[in-house]
Design an enzyme around this catalytic site. Structure first.
Site, PDB file in Angstrom:
ATOM      1  N   ARG A 167       0.820  -1.218   0.000  1.00  0.00           N
ATOM      2  CA  ARG A 167       0.000   0.000   0.000  1.00  0.00           C
ATOM      3  C   ARG A 167       0.850   1.263   0.000  1.00  0.00           C
ATOM      4  NH1 ARG A 167      -5.703  -0.562   1.643  1.00  0.00           N
ATOM      5  NH2 ARG A 167      -6.247  -2.597   0.826  1.00  0.00           N
TER       6      ARG A 167
ATOM      7  N   ARG B 102      -6.171  11.968  -4.978  1.00  0.00           N
ATOM      8  CA  ARG B 102      -7.379  11.231  -4.579  1.00  0.00           C
ATOM      9  C   ARG B 102      -8.610  12.140  -4.560  1.00  0.00           C
ATOM     10  NH1 ARG B 102     -11.236   9.105  -4.106  1.00  0.00           N
ATOM     11  NH2 ARG B 102     -12.058   7.585  -2.658  1.00  0.00           N
TER      12      ARG B 102
ATOM     13  N   ASP C  90      -6.863  -2.033  -7.383  1.00  0.00           N
ATOM     14  CA  ASP C  90      -7.406  -2.757  -6.240  1.00  0.00           C
ATOM     15  C   ASP C  90      -7.722  -4.191  -6.657  1.00  0.00           C
ATOM     16  OD1 ASP C  90      -8.411  -1.965  -3.351  1.00  0.00           O
ATOM     17  OD2 ASP C  90      -9.702  -3.545  -4.125  1.00  0.00           O
TER      18      ASP C  90
ATOM     19  N   ARG D 290      -2.740   6.748   1.344  1.00  0.00           N
ATOM     20  CA  ARG D 290      -3.196   7.943   2.056  1.00  0.00           C
ATOM     21  C   ARG D 290      -2.173   8.602   2.953  1.00  0.00           C
ATOM     22  NH1 ARG D 290      -8.618   4.882   3.669  1.00  0.00           N
ATOM     23  NH2 ARG D 290      -7.076   3.233   3.508  1.00  0.00           N
TER      24      ARG D 290
ATOM     25  N   TYR E  48     -15.406 -11.058  -0.755  1.00  0.00           N
ATOM     26  CA  TYR E  48     -16.146  -9.811  -0.980  1.00  0.00           C
ATOM     27  C   TYR E  48     -17.400 -10.059  -1.810  1.00  0.00           C
ATOM     28  CZ  TYR E  48     -12.214  -7.457   1.110  1.00  0.00           C
ATOM     29  OH  TYR E  48     -11.265  -7.048   2.000  1.00  0.00           O
TER      30      TYR E  48
HETATM   31  O1  CP3 Z   1      -0.220  -1.441  -2.562  1.00  0.00           O
HETATM   32  C1  CP3 Z   1      -0.450  -0.459  -3.289  1.00  0.00           C
HETATM   33  O2  CP3 Z   1      -0.011   0.688  -3.057  1.00  0.00           O
HETATM   34  C2  CP3 Z   1      -1.268  -0.684  -4.551  1.00  0.00           C
HETATM   35  C3  CP3 Z   1      -2.675  -0.428  -4.439  1.00  0.00           C
HETATM   36  C4  CP3 Z   1      -3.576  -1.390  -3.654  1.00  0.00           C
HETATM   37  C5  CP3 Z   1      -4.790  -0.943  -3.061  1.00  0.00           C
HETATM   38  N1  CP3 Z   1      -5.443  -2.025  -2.540  1.00  0.00           N
HETATM   39  C6  CP3 Z   1      -5.254   0.453  -3.069  1.00  0.00           C
HETATM   40  C7  CP3 Z   1      -6.371   0.851  -2.163  1.00  0.00           C
HETATM   41  C8  CP3 Z   1      -3.490  -2.766  -3.421  1.00  0.00           C
HETATM   42  C9  CP3 Z   1      -2.382  -3.735  -3.793  1.00  0.00           C
HETATM   43  C10 CP3 Z   1      -4.680  -3.159  -2.728  1.00  0.00           C
HETATM   44  C11 CP3 Z   1      -4.974  -4.555  -2.352  1.00  0.00           C
HETATM   45  C12 CP3 Z   1      -6.178  -4.856  -1.580  1.00  0.00           C
HETATM   46  N2  CP3 Z   1      -7.406  -4.266  -1.663  1.00  0.00           N
HETATM   47  C13 CP3 Z   1      -6.287  -5.940  -0.652  1.00  0.00           C
HETATM   48  C14 CP3 Z   1      -5.187  -6.930  -0.336  1.00  0.00           C
HETATM   49  C15 CP3 Z   1      -4.104  -6.391   0.538  1.00  0.00           C
HETATM   50  C16 CP3 Z   1      -4.483  -6.159   1.972  1.00  0.00           C
HETATM   51  O3  CP3 Z   1      -4.502  -4.956   2.359  1.00  0.00           O
HETATM   52  O4  CP3 Z   1      -4.727  -7.105   2.708  1.00  0.00           O
HETATM   53  C17 CP3 Z   1      -7.594  -5.932  -0.146  1.00  0.00           C
HETATM   54  C18 CP3 Z   1      -8.142  -6.888   0.882  1.00  0.00           C
HETATM   55  C19 CP3 Z   1      -8.312  -4.872  -0.797  1.00  0.00           C
HETATM   56  C20 CP3 Z   1      -9.738  -4.509  -0.640  1.00  0.00           C
HETATM   57  C21 CP3 Z   1      -9.930  -3.115  -0.177  1.00  0.00           C
HETATM   58  N3  CP3 Z   1      -9.640  -1.993  -0.921  1.00  0.00           N
HETATM   59  C22 CP3 Z   1     -10.465  -2.683   1.066  1.00  0.00           C
HETATM   60  C23 CP3 Z   1     -10.893  -3.597   2.176  1.00  0.00           C
HETATM   61  C24 CP3 Z   1     -10.481  -1.284   1.032  1.00  0.00           C
HETATM   62  C25 CP3 Z   1     -11.049  -0.351   2.077  1.00  0.00           C
HETATM   63  C26 CP3 Z   1     -10.184  -0.270   3.267  1.00  0.00           C
HETATM   64  C27 CP3 Z   1      -9.195   0.840   3.125  1.00  0.00           C
HETATM   65  O5  CP3 Z   1      -7.988   0.594   3.291  1.00  0.00           O
HETATM   66  O6  CP3 Z   1      -9.656   1.969   2.894  1.00  0.00           O
HETATM   67  C28 CP3 Z   1      -9.913  -0.857  -0.190  1.00  0.00           C
HETATM   68  C29 CP3 Z   1      -9.714   0.551  -0.640  1.00  0.00           C
HETATM   69  C30 CP3 Z   1      -8.340   0.917  -1.094  1.00  0.00           C
HETATM   70  N4  CP3 Z   1      -7.545   0.190  -1.926  1.00  0.00           N
HETATM   71  C31 CP3 Z   1      -7.655   2.123  -0.771  1.00  0.00           C
HETATM   72  C32 CP3 Z   1      -6.409   2.080  -1.438  1.00  0.00           C
HETATM   73  C33 CP3 Z   1      -5.344   3.142  -1.451  1.00  0.00           C
HETATM   74  C34 CP3 Z   1      -8.196   3.256   0.064  1.00  0.00           C
HETATM   75  C35 CP3 Z   1      -9.224   4.019  -0.693  1.00  0.00           C
HETATM   76  C36 CP3 Z   1      -9.039   5.521  -0.660  1.00  0.00           C
HETATM   77  O7  CP3 Z   1      -7.925   6.071  -0.862  1.00  0.00           O
HETATM   78  O8  CP3 Z   1     -10.053   6.205  -0.509  1.00  0.00           O
END
Ligand code: CP3
Length: 356
Positions: A38, A51, A88, A42, A165
């Site tokens: 990640r 964003r 994502d 943020r 999901y």
């Molecule tokens: O790693 C990176 O920088 C690349 C981008 C990336 C995101 N999500 C961006 C994201 C990657 C590789 C993911 C993987 C992801 N997404 C996983 C597996 C890794 C882990 O964390 O266990 C999972 C389970 C998801 C599903 C997901 N996406 C959830 C549960 C959420 C909401 C929770 C949260 O962190 O806000 C997201 C949203 C998400 N994906 C954000 C980002 C940067 C946040 C959204 C935002 O900026 O408003």
């Protein structure tokens, strides 16, 4: 798109081999490679600025130009040795006919979850890659901007995690609906996972064709199962994704990561991936002792980045003693948290590089 920062990247010596790729292929690199799960996110003010341009997170993911911009940010601002494509694991859902939204403060929400055999069998067989062109365009634009400076990692969710999901309709504490389906109607469950595995394999292969240098399979929720259930319900599907990718691209490193699953370490090693990601609960020296020939990735607790550069450097020094001269890919043991001070993320990378 060429950012002004990219102008100031130091040039690479001729014959430079990327330490991330060297370590992933089992060779000891000249300098230890580090990236952060990640890392485009943020905690970075420049990410938050981009964003804000998109009320919807999915629309942000669908804008290749902005995807490239935020993918490259941590390379230039934190100094990591690999970029991971900003996207994502859930972008596969809309092309499969699911209504996905990311709701502020709640995370992903699926309005029409797939909960029973009838819903699973009614899912249309669509060419998912054809609807994910924006991802592939994002890869091309990112590669153009990176200009070979660091490798680009592509990714997909593990079929079990993505299914969670689809069935739960969002994030879940117990995965009760998915596991309920698994235990009550294993045939329907397996049909869903087979469908997802085929889509995931094809999706990862297309990312590689577009030029990513390695891929990660994130099976974040695999740790919700007992080892026996993992072997029966998840491992065969993850293996089929890996086999599909490896059959076409034997030399492209595959990384596997699951969160909260120290009980499944031996099973992850048996998946046959190049790199096994470790969550922060795993003791490095134990993993090394049990699996001397396996390259691992990880696994600093992300909350260490709430301490200070001095404490981070001390902890990294302790980990270096455990790692010795094994090929190892440094990372956190789960994603970086949004409240993390940028200077501490940088301190982690510098400490790994021996610059702190
Ligand atoms: O790693 C990176 O920088 C690349 C981008 C990336 C995101 N999500 C961006 C994201 C990657 C590789 C993911 C993987 C992801 N997404 C996983 C597996 C890794 C882990 O964390 O266990 C999972 C389970 C998801 C599903 C997901 N996406 C959830 C549960 C959420 C909401 C929770 C949260 O962190 O806000 C997201 C949203 C998400 N994906 C954000 C980002 C940067 C946040 C959204 C935002 O900026 O408003």
């Amino acid at each position: 798109m060429t950012s002004s920062l990219s102008q100031s990247r130091p040039s690479r010596a001729e014959g430079f081999v990327h330490p991330f790729l060297e370590a992933a292929q089992g060779r000891a690199p000249a300098r230890p490679p580090v990236w952060i799960m990640r890392q485009a996110g943020r905690y970075l003010p420049d990410y938050r600025r981009v964003r804000k341009l998109f009320p919807s997170f999915l629309d942000f993911c669908r804008s290749p130009e902005h995807v490239a911009e935020v993918t490259v940010q941590p390379v230039d601002q934190i100094g990591v040795d690999a970029a991971i494509l900003f996207s994502d694991i859930l972008v596969l859902l809309p092309p499969m006919g699911l209504h996905l939204e990311f709701v502020e403060g709640e995370g992903p929400v699926v309005r029409n979850p797939v909960r029973d055999a009838a819903a699973i069998d009614a899912m249309p067989d669509r060419d998912v890659n054809a609807e994910l062109n924006y991802v592939f365009r994002g890869i091309q634009m990112t590669l153009h901007d990176l200009a070979g400076y660091v490798p680009l990692i592509g990714f997909a969710g593990g079929p079990f995690t993505v299914a969670s999901y689809m069935v739960e309709g969002g994030s879940s504490k117990e995965l009760a609906k998915l596991k309920g389906l698994m235990f009550s109607n294993p045939n329907a469950y397996h049909r869903l996972l087979e469908k997802l595995s085929a889509i995931t394999g094809a999706y990862l292969c297309e990312q590689i064709r577009q030029g990513v240098h390695a891929v990660t399979i994130m099976d974040s929720w695999a740790g919700y199962l007992s080892p026996k259930d993992y072997r029966e319900f998840v491992q065969p599907h993850t293996r089929s994704v890996i086999a599909y990718v490896k059959a076409q691209f034997p030399n492209v490193p595959v990384v596997h990561y699951a969160n909260g699953a120290p009980t499944l370490l031996d099973d992850f090693v048996k998946l046959g991936v190049d790199v096994v990601g470790l969550d922060w609960r795993v003791e490095l020296s134990r993993a090394f002792k049990a699996h001397p020939g396996q390259v691992f990735q990880g696994n600093l607790d992300p909350c260490y980045l709430f301490s200070s550069p001095e404490k981070i450097a001390a902890k990294v020094g302790e980990m270096k003693t455990e790692i010795g001269n094994r090929p190892h890919i440094w990372n956190l043991g789960h994603g970086i948290l949004p409240e993390t001070p940028v200077e501490n993320a940088r301190a982690f990378v510098q400490a790994v590089h021996g610059e702190l």
